[in-house]
Design a protein around this motif. Sequence first.
Motif, mmCIF file in Angstrom:
data_model
loop_
_atom_site.group_PDB
_atom_site.id
_atom_site.type_symbol
_atom_site.label_atom_id
_atom_site.label_comp_id
_atom_site.label_asym_id
_atom_site.label_seq_id
_atom_site.Cartn_x
_atom_site.Cartn_y
_atom_site.Cartn_z
ATOM 1 N N TYR A 1 -14.525 19.021 38.421
ATOM 2 C CA TYR A 1 -15.444 17.931 38.096
ATOM 3 C C TYR A 1 -15.164 17.290 36.735
ATOM 4 O O TYR A 1 -15.989 16.526 36.226
ATOM 5 C CB TYR A 1 -16.899 18.429 38.184
ATOM 6 N N GLY A 2 -14.026 17.616 36.132
ATOM 7 C CA GLY A 2 -13.627 16.955 34.893
ATOM 8 C C GLY A 2 -14.531 17.247 33.706
ATOM 9 O O GLY A 2 -14.733 16.388 32.842
ATOM 10 N N ILE A 3 -15.083 18.476 33.655
ATOM 11 C CA ILE A 3 -15.942 18.857 32.518
ATOM 12 C C ILE A 3 -15.037 19.483 31.449
ATOM 13 O O ILE A 3 -14.246 20.378 31.764
ATOM 14 C CB ILE A 3 -17.040 19.834 32.997
ATOM 15 N N PRO A 4 -15.120 18.998 30.185
ATOM 16 C CA PRO A 4 -14.154 19.441 29.178
ATOM 17 C C PRO A 4 -14.238 20.930 28.841
ATOM 18 O O PRO A 4 -15.313 21.448 28.532
ATOM 19 C CB PRO A 4 -14.509 18.589 27.951
ATOM 20 N N THR A 5 -13.096 21.606 28.913
ATOM 21 C CA THR A 5 -13.025 23.045 28.602
ATOM 22 C C THR A 5 -11.588 23.382 28.225
ATOM 23 O O THR A 5 -10.696 22.533 28.367
ATOM 24 C CB THR A 5 -13.497 23.878 29.819
ATOM 25 N N ALA A 6 -11.352 24.601 27.740
ATOM 26 C CA ALA A 6 -10.000 25.003 27.344
ATOM 27 C C ALA A 6 -9.095 25.083 28.578
ATOM 28 O O ALA A 6 -9.542 25.478 29.653
ATOM 29 C CB ALA A 6 -10.054 26.379 26.666
ATOM 30 N N LYS A 7 -7.808 24.730 28.418
ATOM 31 C CA LYS A 7 -6.827 24.860 29.521
ATOM 32 C C LYS A 7 -6.691 26.329 29.882
ATOM 33 O O LYS A 7 -6.812 27.201 29.017
ATOM 34 C CB LYS A 7 -5.477 24.322 29.062
ATOM 35 N N TYR A 8 -6.397 26.604 31.153
ATOM 36 C CA TYR A 8 -6.399 28.009 31.580
ATOM 37 C C TYR A 8 -5.563 28.215 32.824
ATOM 38 O O TYR A 8 -5.210 27.260 33.516
ATOM 39 C CB TYR A 8 -7.842 28.431 31.905
ATOM 40 N N GLU A 9 -5.305 29.487 33.125
ATOM 41 C CA GLU A 9 -4.756 29.908 34.427
ATOM 42 C C GLU A 9 -5.499 31.171 34.828
ATOM 43 O O GLU A 9 -5.965 31.927 33.973
ATOM 44 C CB GLU A 9 -3.255 30.215 34.337
ATOM 45 N N ILE A 10 -5.586 31.406 36.137
ATOM 46 C CA ILE A 10 -6.289 32.589 36.660
ATOM 47 C C ILE A 10 -5.278 33.483 37.379
ATOM 48 O O ILE A 10 -4.439 32.985 38.130
ATOM 49 C CB ILE A 10 -7.383 32.164 37.667
ATOM 50 N N PHE A 11 -5.385 34.792 37.160
ATOM 51 C CA PHE A 11 -4.461 35.735 37.826
ATOM 52 C C PHE A 11 -5.206 36.944 38.375
ATOM 53 O O PHE A 11 -6.139 37.440 37.726
ATOM 54 C CB PHE A 11 -3.419 36.249 36.819
ATOM 55 N N ASP A 12 -4.729 37.420 39.557
ATOM 56 C CA ASP A 12 -5.206 38.742 39.997
ATOM 57 C C ASP A 12 -4.036 39.713 40.067
ATOM 58 O O ASP A 12 -4.193 40.864 40.441
ATOM 59 C CB ASP A 12 -5.985 38.671 41.320
ATOM 60 N N ASP A 13 -2.849 39.225 39.678
ATOM 61 C CA ASP A 13 -1.652 40.061 39.707
ATOM 62 C C ASP A 13 -1.199 40.312 38.263
ATOM 63 O O ASP A 13 -0.960 39.366 37.502
ATOM 64 C CB ASP A 13 -0.567 39.316 40.498
ATOM 65 N N TYR A 14 -1.082 41.587 37.910
ATOM 66 C CA TYR A 14 -0.774 41.952 36.527
ATOM 67 C C TYR A 14 0.563 41.375 36.054
ATOM 68 O O TYR A 14 0.655 40.807 34.958
ATOM 69 C CB TYR A 14 -0.776 43.482 36.376
ATOM 70 N N ASP A 15 1.606 41.516 36.894
ATOM 71 C CA ASP A 15 2.946 41.084 36.463
ATOM 72 C C ASP A 15 2.994 39.573 36.211
ATOM 73 O O ASP A 15 3.602 39.114 35.247
ATOM 74 C CB ASP A 15 3.999 41.475 37.507
ATOM 75 N N LYS A 16 2.318 38.837 37.096
ATOM 76 C CA LYS A 16 2.305 37.371 36.912
ATOM 77 C C LYS A 16 1.508 37.000 35.657
ATOM 78 O O LYS A 16 1.893 36.084 34.921
ATOM 79 C CB LYS A 16 1.689 36.695 38.141
ATOM 80 N N ALA A 17 0.403 37.711 35.427
ATOM 81 C CA ALA A 17 -0.412 37.448 34.230
ATOM 82 C C ALA A 17 0.414 37.711 32.978
ATOM 83 O O ALA A 17 0.400 36.916 32.030
ATOM 84 C CB ALA A 17 -1.662 38.334 34.245
ATOM 85 N N LYS A 18 1.176 38.805 33.001
ATOM 86 C CA LYS A 18 1.980 39.173 31.827
ATOM 87 C C LYS A 18 3.074 38.130 31.573
ATOM 88 O O LYS A 18 3.273 37.681 30.436
ATOM 89 C CB LYS A 18 2.599 40.561 32.065
ATOM 90 N N ALA A 19 3.735 37.712 32.643
ATOM 91 C CA ALA A 19 4.802 36.704 32.489
ATOM 92 C C ALA A 19 4.216 35.415 31.908
ATOM 93 O O ALA A 19 4.818 34.799 31.016
ATOM 94 C CB ALA A 19 5.461 36.446 33.844
#
Length: 421
Positions: free
Chosen positions: A113-131
């Motif tokens: 909905y275009g509400i201003p917030t910090a850029k982010y990514e979501i992960f449920d996989d540890y290796d991908k989160a670490k990379a």
Amino acid sequence: MKVLVVGGGGREHAIVWKLKQSPKIDKIYCAPGNAGISKDAECVHIGAMEMEKLIAFAKEQKIDFTIIGMDDPLVAGIVDAFEAEGLKVFGPRKNAAVIEGSKAFSKELMKKYGIPTAKYEIFDDYDKAKAYVLSQPAPIVVKADGLALGKGVLICQSHDEAVAALDEIMVDKKFGKSGNKVVIEECLSGPEVSVLSFCDGKTVVPMVSAQDHKRAYDNDEGLNTGGMGTFSPSRIYTKELNDECMKTIFQPTVDAMAEEGRTFVGILYFGLMLTKDGMKVIEYNARFGDPETQVILPRLKTDLLDIMEHCVDGTLDKINIEWDDNACVCVVLASGGYPVEYKKGYEITGLEEAEKDKNIVIFHAGTAIKDGKFVTNGGRILGITALGKDIDDARETAYAAVDKVNFEKKHFRHDIGIKKY
Ligand code: AMP
Ligand code: GLY
């Protein structure tokens, strides 16, 4: 009317204290409450998560209106459970409380909905989160998706720290299931402000602003805590900023929730940061803040129960909500060692003396009564709260009262309300 408040901290004491001023209320119960609350309401020995017992109590006592103070029962669906039994209750349903219960949900909502917030990514996989973490510049913010007693946010100054944060959350499961997913965010900077609002699903009415002090020691040093003190209003939050937030954040969030079929009724708390690119949302909560409530409700002139009934009835646009043009400061007295390790059971002295000042109200968070005397019974013990014509005036009054109230290993911050932003 008979009212039941669910919770037992300083926030619930402030809610009960304010409700007591309502001419519409004959009797207030609080479950489980605490020793200080028992001066203002009848405390009931039922925990905030014991939904069936709470519902049975509300039916037996013919409670007209129940107010949920805490996040856990809201996220677990206590409002849906009360409504299913035909009981009137204040707070968001489970499908709306998720705005606090899942940081991944709230970030996806803001993106959509275009509400201003910090850029982010979501992960449920540890290796991908670490990379991903290793590909981003430090500092970097790692957040557990679910509820974590306010401790699931780690501001990491280096890649090593960020990987250690992922280990804690995703591998060691320090926050249990709340760490099944992580949100990794860019680190923003700027002054923070808390703006709480009343919502009826369509209309949103912001309250006066407040600022929390989360770190344990003066000058924002030490570990994060549940909050060591607050003041209201914020020094940076002007009427112009409020108008801007209404257009870019508050109304868009309430509209977005309605659009998603998750109509939000209750208190929606906006944790905001004034960055160089304007106001951004740091977090949402689906309830009153603690200890923000302790400095906001003493400034409210309108009957709190009236406002809450308008929220539940969907008629919030029909009530005029008024605030005093003053200021309020709350200094939390904690047990030495909090938030890590501390002892309980020390006698508290000086409460009556401190409360002789008509500008002082003391909200209890972690107290018990032993042999007729108040004793410490938690990490955060009391919120010494003062009203004044401005923040400096309120701060002086608050600290004069802080000096009168004593217990062994008393710990507090000396700089609440001093921040110039
Ligand atoms: P929260 O539990 O979400 O309120 O986060 C706790 C604190 O972490 C906030 O009050 C901020 O001070 C800080 N914080 C959270 N997210 C960010 C971010 N993206 N950038 C900088 N600080 C943050
Ligand atoms: N004081 C922050 C909170 O209630 O989440």
